[in-house]
Design a protein around this motif. Structure first.
Motif, PDB file in Angstrom:
ATOM      1  N   MET A   1       0.852  -1.183   0.000  1.00  0.00           N
ATOM      2  CA  MET A   1       0.000   0.000   0.000  1.00  0.00           C
ATOM      3  C   MET A   1       0.890   1.236   0.000  1.00  0.00           C
ATOM      4  N   VAL A   3       0.664   5.455   0.521  1.00  0.00           N
ATOM      5  CA  VAL A   3      -0.163   6.515   1.087  1.00  0.00           C
ATOM      6  C   VAL A   3       0.525   7.851   0.859  1.00  0.00           C
ATOM      7  N   VAL A  53      -4.168  10.592  -5.444  1.00  0.00           N
ATOM      8  CA  VAL A  53      -5.019   9.423  -5.185  1.00  0.00           C
ATOM      9  C   VAL A  53      -5.961   9.202  -6.371  1.00  0.00           C
ATOM     10  N   ASP A  59      -2.537   4.610  -3.285  1.00  0.00           N
ATOM     11  CA  ASP A  59      -3.751   3.863  -2.953  1.00  0.00           C
ATOM     12  C   ASP A  59      -4.701   4.687  -2.095  1.00  0.00           C
ATOM     13  N   ARG A  60      -4.127   5.408  -1.127  1.00  0.00           N
ATOM     14  CA  ARG A  60      -4.933   6.211  -0.212  1.00  0.00           C
ATOM     15  C   ARG A  60      -4.175   7.467   0.191  1.00  0.00           C
ATOM     16  N   CYS A  83     -13.391  11.407   0.553  1.00  0.00           N
ATOM     17  CA  CYS A  83     -12.634  11.777   1.746  1.00  0.00           C
ATOM     18  C   CYS A  83     -13.567  11.800   2.946  1.00  0.00           C
ATOM     19  N   ARG A  96     -14.356   2.952   5.491  1.00  0.00           N
ATOM     20  CA  ARG A  96     -13.722   2.021   4.557  1.00  0.00           C
ATOM     21  C   ARG A  96     -14.690   0.915   4.149  1.00  0.00           C
ATOM     22  N   ASN A 100     -15.905   2.987   1.082  1.00  0.00           N
ATOM     23  CA  ASN A 100     -14.658   2.851   0.336  1.00  0.00           C
ATOM     24  C   ASN A 100     -13.901   4.188   0.290  1.00  0.00           C
ATOM     25  N   ASN A 102     -11.206   6.823   0.229  1.00  0.00           N
ATOM     26  CA  ASN A 102      -9.817   6.707  -0.216  1.00  0.00           C
ATOM     27  C   ASN A 102      -8.921   7.794   0.370  1.00  0.00           C
ATOM     28  N   ILE A 103      -9.501   8.738   1.075  1.00  0.00           N
ATOM     29  CA  ILE A 103      -8.731   9.727   1.824  1.00  0.00           C
ATOM     30  C   ILE A 103      -9.351   9.877   3.205  1.00  0.00           C
ATOM     31  N   TRP A 123      -8.238   2.485   9.894  1.00  0.00           N
ATOM     32  CA  TRP A 123      -8.591   2.891   8.531  1.00  0.00           C
ATOM     33  C   TRP A 123      -7.743   2.161   7.500  1.00  0.00           C
ATOM     34  N   LEU A 124      -6.450   2.041   7.758  1.00  0.00           N
ATOM     35  CA  LEU A 124      -5.568   1.371   6.805  1.00  0.00           C
ATOM     36  C   LEU A 124      -5.778  -0.142   6.780  1.00  0.00           C
TER      37      LEU A 124
END
Length: 146
Positions: A1, A3, A53, A59-60, A83, A96, A100, A102-103, A123-124
């Motif tokens: 991943m 970030v 992103v 990915d995030r 976000c 998540r 989904n 992504n921020i 979150w991750l």
């Protein structure tokens, strides 16, 4: 991943704390700034994170300002970005699993470092559940004209 991180002056200290969490988790990251306590404008840091992103370069993303509000508003102007401004671990997980996101947006002045670190870890480590939630996320994309 992978970030990408960004903060304004109001989120600088918390961003440094979050970077240590990413290192502990062996998550690759890039910090796009800011890197000083002088007053700066949050859109100047939210936009590059959101664009990276949205383009799939990362990915995030994680954005941090005083409250997280300005960062989240700015990031959500970019097509394809979801976000979530999060202040607790349950919301981190739901952002998540169901949305989904992504921020992640955090506020240094409203969320202590211990809680913020837990939020980031949750979150991750949380995957998108898909299923009925996929349909809902697709509807968000349709609103953007994707």
């Amino acid at each position: 991943m992978k970030v990408v991180l960004g903060s304004d002056h109001g989120g600088l200290k918390l961003k440094e704390s979050i970077k240590k969490v990413l290192e502990e988790m062996n998550v690759m990251y890039e910090d796009v700034g800011c890197d000083c306590p002088d007053s700066v404008d949050y859109p100047d840091y939210a936009l590059p994170v959101a664009e990276k992103v949205a383009k799939g370069e990362f990915d995030r993303g994680i954005l941090i300002c005083g409250t997280g509000i300005g960062m989240s508003i700015t990031a959500n102007k970019v097509r394809g970005i979801r976000c979530a401004l999060v202040t607790d671990e349950y919301s981190a997980r739901m952002s998540r699993e169901h949305n989904n996101a992504n921020i992640l947006a955090l506020g240094e002045r409203v969320t202590g470092p211990g809680l913020a670190e837990g939020i980031v870890r949750t979150w991750l480590n949380t995957e998108f559940a898909g299923g009925r939630h996929e349909r809902r996320v697709e509807k968000i994309g349709a609103l953007e004209g994707e």
